[in-house]
Structure formats: structure tokens, C-alpha cells
Design a protein around this motif. Structure first.
Motif, PDB file in Angstrom:
ATOM      1  N   LEU A 264      59.867  56.823  45.601  1.00  0.00           N
ATOM      2  CA  LEU A 264      58.918  55.912  45.070  1.00  0.00           C
ATOM      3  C   LEU A 264      58.646  55.027  46.127  1.00  0.00           C
ATOM      4  O   LEU A 264      59.298  54.413  46.721  1.00  0.00           O
ATOM      5  CB  LEU A 264      59.508  54.992  43.804  1.00  0.00           C
ATOM      6  CG  LEU A 264      59.034  53.718  43.345  1.00  0.00           C
ATOM      7  CD1 LEU A 264      57.423  54.224  42.673  1.00  0.00           C
ATOM      8  CD2 LEU A 264      59.895  52.943  42.539  1.00  0.00           C
ATOM      9  N   ILE A 265      57.243  54.797  46.499  1.00  0.00           N
ATOM     10  CA  ILE A 265      56.853  53.986  47.674  1.00  0.00           C
ATOM     11  C   ILE A 265      56.007  52.766  47.100  1.00  0.00           C
ATOM     12  O   ILE A 265      54.893  52.973  46.376  1.00  0.00           O
ATOM     13  CB  ILE A 265      56.127  54.715  48.608  1.00  0.00           C
ATOM     14  CG1 ILE A 265      56.699  55.598  48.953  1.00  0.00           C
ATOM     15  CG2 ILE A 265      55.871  53.893  49.840  1.00  0.00           C
ATOM     16  CD1 ILE A 265      56.102  56.836  50.034  1.00  0.00           C
ATOM     17  N   GLU A 266      56.249  51.470  47.200  1.00  0.00           N
ATOM     18  CA  GLU A 266      55.479  50.630  46.773  1.00  0.00           C
ATOM     19  C   GLU A 266      54.792  49.771  47.868  1.00  0.00           C
ATOM     20  O   GLU A 266      55.422  49.282  48.934  1.00  0.00           O
ATOM     21  CB  GLU A 266      56.443  49.314  45.784  1.00  0.00           C
ATOM     22  CG  GLU A 266      57.109  49.954  44.836  1.00  0.00           C
ATOM     23  CD  GLU A 266      58.224  49.002  44.201  1.00  0.00           C
ATOM     24  OE1 GLU A 266      58.694  49.370  43.138  1.00  0.00           O
ATOM     25  OE2 GLU A 266      58.612  47.954  44.945  1.00  0.00           O
TER      26      GLU A 266
ATOM     27  N   LYS B 185      61.882  53.941  48.098  1.00  0.00           N
ATOM     28  CA  LYS B 185      63.105  54.308  47.476  1.00  0.00           C
ATOM     29  C   LYS B 185      63.185  55.662  47.280  1.00  0.00           C
ATOM     30  O   LYS B 185      62.337  56.436  46.596  1.00  0.00           O
ATOM     31  CB  LYS B 185      63.328  53.581  45.909  1.00  0.00           C
ATOM     32  CG  LYS B 185      63.306  52.295  46.181  1.00  0.00           C
ATOM     33  CD  LYS B 185      63.282  51.695  44.671  1.00  0.00           C
ATOM     34  CE  LYS B 185      63.001  50.288  44.678  1.00  0.00           C
ATOM     35  NZ  LYS B 185      63.061  49.622  43.334  1.00  0.00           N
ATOM     36  N   ASP B 186      63.975  56.388  48.076  1.00  0.00           N
ATOM     37  CA  ASP B 186      64.250  58.014  48.318  1.00  0.00           C
ATOM     38  C   ASP B 186      65.295  58.227  47.340  1.00  0.00           C
ATOM     39  O   ASP B 186      66.595  58.105  48.087  1.00  0.00           O
ATOM     40  CB  ASP B 186      64.115  58.390  49.651  1.00  0.00           C
ATOM     41  CG  ASP B 186      63.939  59.674  49.858  1.00  0.00           C
ATOM     42  OD1 ASP B 186      64.131  60.694  49.101  1.00  0.00           O
ATOM     43  OD2 ASP B 186      63.810  60.460  51.062  1.00  0.00           O
TER      44      ASP B 186
ATOM     45  N   THR C 214      64.298  52.013  52.277  1.00  0.00           N
ATOM     46  CA  THR C 214      63.701  51.202  53.267  1.00  0.00           C
ATOM     47  C   THR C 214      62.602  50.204  52.971  1.00  0.00           C
ATOM     48  O   THR C 214      61.837  50.512  52.365  1.00  0.00           O
ATOM     49  CB  THR C 214      63.132  52.482  54.204  1.00  0.00           C
ATOM     50  OG1 THR C 214      63.863  53.610  54.451  1.00  0.00           O
ATOM     51  CG2 THR C 214      62.697  52.159  55.401  1.00  0.00           C
ATOM     52  N   ARG C 215      62.759  49.213  53.721  1.00  0.00           N
ATOM     53  CA  ARG C 215      62.002  47.974  53.592  1.00  0.00           C
ATOM     54  C   ARG C 215      61.250  47.796  55.049  1.00  0.00           C
ATOM     55  O   ARG C 215      61.811  47.580  56.006  1.00  0.00           O
ATOM     56  CB  ARG C 215      62.659  46.789  53.410  1.00  0.00           C
ATOM     57  CG  ARG C 215      63.531  46.868  51.947  1.00  0.00           C
ATOM     58  CD  ARG C 215      64.641  45.753  51.784  1.00  0.00           C
ATOM     59  NE  ARG C 215      65.364  46.240  50.645  1.00  0.00           N
ATOM     60  CZ  ARG C 215      65.372  45.469  49.405  1.00  0.00           C
ATOM     61  NH1 ARG C 215      64.310  44.391  49.385  1.00  0.00           N
ATOM     62  NH2 ARG C 215      66.021  45.820  48.570  1.00  0.00           N
TER      63      ARG C 215
ATOM     64  N   ILE D 234      64.268  47.625  57.511  1.00  0.00           N
ATOM     65  CA  ILE D 234      65.601  47.695  56.957  1.00  0.00           C
ATOM     66  C   ILE D 234      65.860  48.799  56.387  1.00  0.00           C
ATOM     67  O   ILE D 234      65.182  49.168  55.510  1.00  0.00           O
ATOM     68  CB  ILE D 234      65.921  46.369  56.293  1.00  0.00           C
ATOM     69  CG1 ILE D 234      65.785  45.175  57.113  1.00  0.00           C
ATOM     70  CG2 ILE D 234      67.286  46.512  55.766  1.00  0.00           C
ATOM     71  CD1 ILE D 234      65.999  43.919  56.020  1.00  0.00           C
ATOM     72  N   ASN D 235      66.964  49.715  56.802  1.00  0.00           N
ATOM     73  CA  ASN D 235      66.944  50.991  56.222  1.00  0.00           C
ATOM     74  C   ASN D 235      68.424  50.818  55.613  1.00  0.00           C
ATOM     75  O   ASN D 235      69.422  50.124  56.472  1.00  0.00           O
ATOM     76  CB  ASN D 235      67.062  52.096  57.213  1.00  0.00           C
ATOM     77  CG  ASN D 235      67.248  53.391  56.401  1.00  0.00           C
ATOM     78  OD1 ASN D 235      68.353  53.697  56.030  1.00  0.00           O
ATOM     79  ND2 ASN D 235      66.007  54.248  56.410  1.00  0.00           N
ATOM     80  N   SER D 236      68.824  51.239  54.489  1.00  0.00           N
ATOM     81  CA  SER D 236      70.218  50.980  53.767  1.00  0.00           C
ATOM     82  C   SER D 236      71.158  51.848  54.439  1.00  0.00           C
ATOM     83  O   SER D 236      72.226  51.723  53.988  1.00  0.00           O
ATOM     84  CB  SER D 236      70.035  51.344  52.136  1.00  0.00           C
ATOM     85  OG  SER D 236      69.459  52.774  52.163  1.00  0.00           O
TER      86      SER D 236
END
Length: 217
Positions: free
Chosen positions: A119-121, A135-136, A169-170, A182-184
Motif C-alpha cells: 500500500l502506497i499513499e 507499507k509493504d 517507509t516514510r 525513514i525505514n522501519s
């Protein structure tokens, strides 16, 4: 090296064929997989505040974060439009466009596969890309892999969406330029300039494709 390459390719193709055959063996048609896929969706952001960021970028990221919170708190959209995304993933995808007073505020793209979904916003600020939240989800087992499949393969797990491996990922844009990621799953070290440039290019191109798709009839 060539032998190893062809051996690896053979194993990959065999695995893909096995997954397709198994889905039929366990009673899952393409339509049933699609139906299940449509009921298992990553939740989009709603009324969510962004995570804390590095202190040295705090002032520059503040308007981006405020805009993110403003948009994902909206409940009364003027209009919402949907388009199918073709050719981007094995199980297809869809794009959703959110408008407030005829102004596009947000695009949400979903990409589906047997082993996961993304999901990519995309958030807009003053008509430009401002924030991309990806969100992967990687599934623990293929989408069709039910309890029957688990038992017949002497496995210990069936498909369980809650057991997915999740990576978020932001990506923060300022005046169209990517300034922070920023990557979780990263170690917190800053990303290289070349990596940032490649990511910016990829996201910008995808964003433009989605804008073009929205204009197609």
C-alpha cells in the motif's frame, strides 16, 4: 557461473509452477484468490500522527507532517475515484483518488501478489508531492495456503495475514525534492545521496503515472 544461474532460474520457475498447481489442487480458483485478496487489505492511514524525526530536520518536516495529519483526518471527501492498475503486480492493483473541493489531496495505490501486498499513499501539498508512505507486507505463506495445504505438506503454519513481515517507509518531499527517508527496518544511518536520488526518481515517476491514469476514461 552460468550453470549456477540456470540452476537458480530453474528452481524459481519450478516454485512458481508449484504455487500455481497447488492453488488448483487445494480448490482455489483464480476468482477465489481474488475474492480472498479483496477481503485482506492493508489499512490505510486514518487520523494518524507521523512518527518523531531527526532533530536537525524538525522545522523543515513540520509542515509536511502537519499536512499528512490534516489529510488523513478528512472524512467528508468531495469525491473519491478508483482506477485499476494493470501490469504492476501479479494479482493486479488499484488506485484511489481523494478530492476535496475539486482539489486532489491524496492518491492511494494498492499492489497485490500471492506472497504479499503493498500500500502506497501519496500526499499532496499545494499541488506537489509532499509525503509518500509505503507499507509493504510479506505473507508468511501464499494467499491460497490454507489449513488443508498446511497438513498435507506437514507444515506448521497456514496463511495468516497477522503473521506478515511488515516494512514501512516514510518519504518526505520539500518543493518536489526528497529530503528525508525513514525505514522501519534500517539501522538509523543516513541514506547515501545516490540512493536518495534513485528513490526520488522512482517515486516521482510512479506518481506521474498515477496522475496520468486518473485522467484516462
Amino acid at each position: 557461473m552460468k550453470n549456477k544461474y540456470f540452476q537458480g532460474l530453474f528452481i524459481l520457475l519450478t516454485a512458481i509452477s508449484f504455487m500455481s498447481a497447488e492453488s488448483l489442487h487445494y480448490g482455489f480458483s483464480d476468482s477465489s484468490i481474488v475474492k480472498q485478496r479483496d477481503t485482506i487489505r492493508i489499512k490505510e492511514s486514518y487520523n494518524e500522527k507521523d512518527t518523531d524525526t531527526n532533530e536537525y530536520l524538525k522545522d523543515r518536516l513540520k509542515p509536511i507532517q502537519a499536512n499528512f495529519k490534516r489529510i488523513n483526518s478528512i472524512t467528508n471527501w468531495t469525491s473519491i475515484k478508483k482506477k485499476d492498475i494493470e501490469g504492476e503486480s501479479a494479482e493486479g492493483g488499484e488506485a484511489t483518488y481523494y478530492y476535496k473541493n475539486k482539489r486532489l489531496e491524496k492518491i492511494m495505490a494498492r499492489h497485490y501478489g500471492e506472497m504479499g501486498q503493498v500500500l502506497i499513499e501519496y500526499y499532496l501539498l499545494n499541488g506537489k508531492l509532499s509525503f509518500v508512505f509505503e507499507k509493504d507486507y510479506k505473507y508468511n505463506r501464499p494467499l491460497f495456503y490454507n489449513m488443508k495445504a498446511m497438513k498435507e505438506n506437514n507444515d506448521t503454519e497456514a496463511f495468516d495475514f497477522e503473521k506478515s513481515e511488515i516494512m514501512e517507509t516514510r518519504n518526505y518531499f520539500e518543493k518536489g525534492n526528497l529530503i528525508h527517508i525513514i525505514n522501519s527496518q534500517d539501522c538509523g544511518a543516513p541514506f547515501s545521496g545516490s540512493y536518495m536520488s534513485e528513490e526520488e526518481k522512482g517515486m516521482t515517476e510512479d506518481f506521474k503515472k498515477l496522475l496520468k491514469l486518473s485522467q484516462e476514461k
